[in-house]
Motif scaffolding. Structure first.
Motif, mmCIF file in Angstrom:
data_model
loop_
_atom_site.group_PDB
_atom_site.id
_atom_site.type_symbol
_atom_site.label_atom_id
_atom_site.label_comp_id
_atom_site.label_asym_id
_atom_site.label_seq_id
_atom_site.Cartn_x
_atom_site.Cartn_y
_atom_site.Cartn_z
ATOM 1 N N THR A 1 0.840 -1.194 0.000
ATOM 2 C CA THR A 1 0.000 0.000 0.000
ATOM 3 C C THR A 1 0.876 1.246 0.000
ATOM 4 O O THR A 1 1.829 1.341 0.779
ATOM 5 N N ILE A 2 0.555 2.191 -0.859
ATOM 6 C CA ILE A 2 1.286 3.456 -0.954
ATOM 7 C C ILE A 2 0.294 4.594 -0.745
ATOM 8 O O ILE A 2 -0.704 4.695 -1.461
ATOM 9 N N ASP A 3 0.555 5.438 0.227
ATOM 10 C CA ASP A 3 -0.334 6.542 0.572
ATOM 11 C C ASP A 3 0.146 7.811 -0.121
ATOM 12 O O ASP A 3 1.224 8.325 0.185
ATOM 13 N N LEU A 4 -0.658 8.326 -1.065
ATOM 14 C CA LEU A 4 -0.257 9.516 -1.805
ATOM 15 C C LEU A 4 -0.141 10.740 -0.909
ATOM 16 O O LEU A 4 0.624 11.658 -1.204
ATOM 17 N N SER A 5 -0.864 10.758 0.180
ATOM 18 C CA SER A 5 -0.845 11.936 1.061
ATOM 19 C C SER A 5 0.447 12.043 1.869
ATOM 20 O O SER A 5 0.789 13.119 2.360
ATOM 21 N N TYR B 1 11.031 0.052 -5.459
ATOM 22 C CA TYR B 1 10.905 0.636 -6.790
ATOM 23 C C TYR B 1 9.494 1.184 -7.020
ATOM 24 O O TYR B 1 9.323 2.207 -7.691
ATOM 25 N N ALA B 2 8.505 0.506 -6.457
ATOM 26 C CA ALA B 2 7.126 0.986 -6.588
ATOM 27 C C ALA B 2 6.962 2.321 -5.871
ATOM 28 O O ALA B 2 6.410 3.280 -6.430
ATOM 29 N N VAL B 3 7.455 2.403 -4.628
ATOM 30 C CA VAL B 3 7.358 3.648 -3.868
ATOM 31 C C VAL B 3 8.152 4.756 -4.557
ATOM 32 O O VAL B 3 7.681 5.895 -4.682
ATOM 33 N N ALA B 4 9.351 4.439 -5.021
ATOM 34 C CA ALA B 4 10.197 5.437 -5.686
ATOM 35 C C ALA B 4 9.525 5.973 -6.951
ATOM 36 O O ALA B 4 9.597 7.179 -7.237
ATOM 37 N N SER B 5 8.883 5.103 -7.706
ATOM 38 C CA SER B 5 8.211 5.513 -8.938
ATOM 39 C C SER B 5 7.083 6.489 -8.639
ATOM 40 O O SER B 5 6.968 7.548 -9.276
ATOM 41 N N ILE B 6 6.238 6.114 -7.677
ATOM 42 C CA ILE B 6 5.092 6.958 -7.336
ATOM 43 C C ILE B 6 5.569 8.288 -6.757
ATOM 44 O O ILE B 6 5.033 9.352 -7.064
ATOM 45 N N LYS B 7 6.599 8.235 -5.925
ATOM 46 C CA LYS B 7 7.118 9.461 -5.326
ATOM 47 C C LYS B 7 7.680 10.401 -6.380
ATOM 48 O O LYS B 7 7.388 11.613 -6.377
ATOM 49 N N ALA B 8 8.478 9.883 -7.286
ATOM 50 C CA ALA B 8 9.092 10.716 -8.326
ATOM 51 C C ALA B 8 8.046 11.372 -9.211
ATOM 52 O O ALA B 8 8.144 12.569 -9.523
ATOM 53 N N VAL B 9 7.035 10.622 -9.606
ATOM 54 C CA VAL B 9 6.045 11.158 -10.541
ATOM 55 C C VAL B 9 5.098 12.141 -9.851
ATOM 56 O O VAL B 9 4.664 13.132 -10.452
ATOM 57 N N THR B 10 4.757 11.907 -8.577
ATOM 58 C CA THR B 10 3.857 12.832 -7.878
ATOM 59 C C THR B 10 4.549 14.146 -7.539
ATOM 60 O O THR B 10 3.906 15.207 -7.505
ATOM 61 N N THR C 1 -3.526 13.007 -7.718
ATOM 62 C CA THR C 1 -4.139 12.755 -6.409
ATOM 63 C C THR C 1 -4.949 11.466 -6.397
ATOM 64 O O THR C 1 -5.282 10.961 -5.331
ATOM 65 N N GLN C 2 -5.254 10.936 -7.590
ATOM 66 C CA GLN C 2 -6.088 9.752 -7.703
ATOM 67 C C GLN C 2 -5.228 8.485 -7.676
ATOM 68 O O GLN C 2 -4.311 8.326 -8.477
ATOM 69 N N GLY C 3 -5.533 7.602 -6.740
ATOM 70 C CA GLY C 3 -4.799 6.350 -6.662
ATOM 71 C C GLY C 3 -5.470 5.246 -7.448
ATOM 72 O O GLY C 3 -6.456 5.479 -8.160
ATOM 73 N N PHE C 4 -4.978 4.025 -7.325
ATOM 74 C CA PHE C 4 -5.538 2.894 -8.053
ATOM 75 C C PHE C 4 -5.096 1.597 -7.391
ATOM 76 O O PHE C 4 -4.154 1.566 -6.593
#
Length: 287
Positions: A1-5, A21-30, A37-40
């Motif tokens: 689980t990755i929390d965008l907030s 790598y999943a966390v790093a990807s989401i962090k870099a792009v956000t 702001t929309q997750g999936f």
């Protein structure tokens, strides 16, 4: 689980395995796209052999970044070069040092074609995109991919085996250019790939021999004092995440530079051959 907030405060390296790598990807792009702001929810399924040197981590990173953007109504196709840079940033956040070529090839791939491009990190995105060309793969061509069963890891303690040649390659151009100035050569070149078009094989070999086979960072800077800032910047980019005790006292230079020159020549010749075959096929089709 990755929390965008809370993603901005999270350190990807604290996650285990591919989770970092999943966390790093989401962090870099956000961080690059604040409107995200929309997750999936998703399952990740792949037939790419993991850790075998065929860009499995970049395939994951690019897929996640593209999915995040598409989920938030942003077409990733409109931001390919931005994603090329962000994928490198994500790898860095995950504790890995990489270049731009793997993800660049993935993002600019075209079905049934070979991509030929110069993904030089110091170039602007616009200049890089100008170099991207395609050669059609002949219908009768077959590619054999062999898995050596040799695990490849670019993060953690094993990262040193990748970071050192990457560092040496990253400064190969400026070292060779400086050698040319020392030798009072009238010939100039802006890219490693241009060397065979500007110099004879004997001249190139002479230039390579002017660079130490291996040397300490301090001594290589002393040998090329005008390049001190650029050498140190490259060193910090590729070696900063490594444990100081893992870095050898002497770093190889001549071998990685020779490899860089030969790989550029090989890629150029392969592309030229495919374009020649494509031209011949088109001529036969018209006749």
């Amino acid at each position: 689980t990755i929390d965008l907030s809370t993603i901005e405060k999270e350190d990807p390296k604290t996650r285990k395995g591919w989770g970092k790598y999943a966390v790093a990807s989401i962090k870099a792009v956000t961080l690059e796209f604040p409107s995200v702001t929309q997750g999936f929810s998703a399952y990740i399924i792949s037939d790419i052999t993991q850790g075998s040197g065929i860009s499995s981590s970049h395939a994951l990173i690019v897929s996640l970044m593209a999915t995040v953007l598409q989920t938030n109504g942003i077409s990733f196709s409109d931001h390919k070069m931005t994603l090329v840079r962000l994928a490198q940033r994500a790898e860095y956040l995950a504790g890995t040092v990489t270049g731009l070529s793997d993800q660049g090839t993935i993002l600019f791939a075209r079905k049934n074609h070979v991509v030929h491009a110069h993904f030089y990190e110091e170039d602007t995105n616009e200049d890089i995109q100008k170099t991207i060309r395609y050669a059609k793969v002949p219908e009768e061509a077959r590619f054999v991919v062999v898995n050596s069963q040799t695990p490849r890891c670019l993060s953690g303690a094993a990262g040193i085996d990748y970071a050192i040649p990457r560092f040496s390659n990253s400064i190969s151009l400026i070292l060779l250019q400086e050698v040319c100035k020392h030798q009072d050569s009238e010939q100039q070149f802006e890219r490693i790939a241009e060397l065979p078009n500007v110099f004879t094989s004997h001249e190139i070999l002479s230039m390579i021999k002017s660079i130490p086979c291996e040397e300490s960072l301090t001594n290589i800077v002393q040998s090329f004092p005008r390049l001190e800032e650029r050498i140190n910047n490259a060193y910090n980019s590729y070696m900063a995440n490594l444990a100081p005790e893992s870095v050898p006292s002497k770093i190889p230079f001549r071998g990685p530079i020779l490899f860089c020159i030969s790989e550029c020549a090989r890629a150029t010749e392969f592309y030229s051959l495919l374009k020649l075959l494509e031209t011949n096929d088109n001529a036969e089709g018209r006749s």
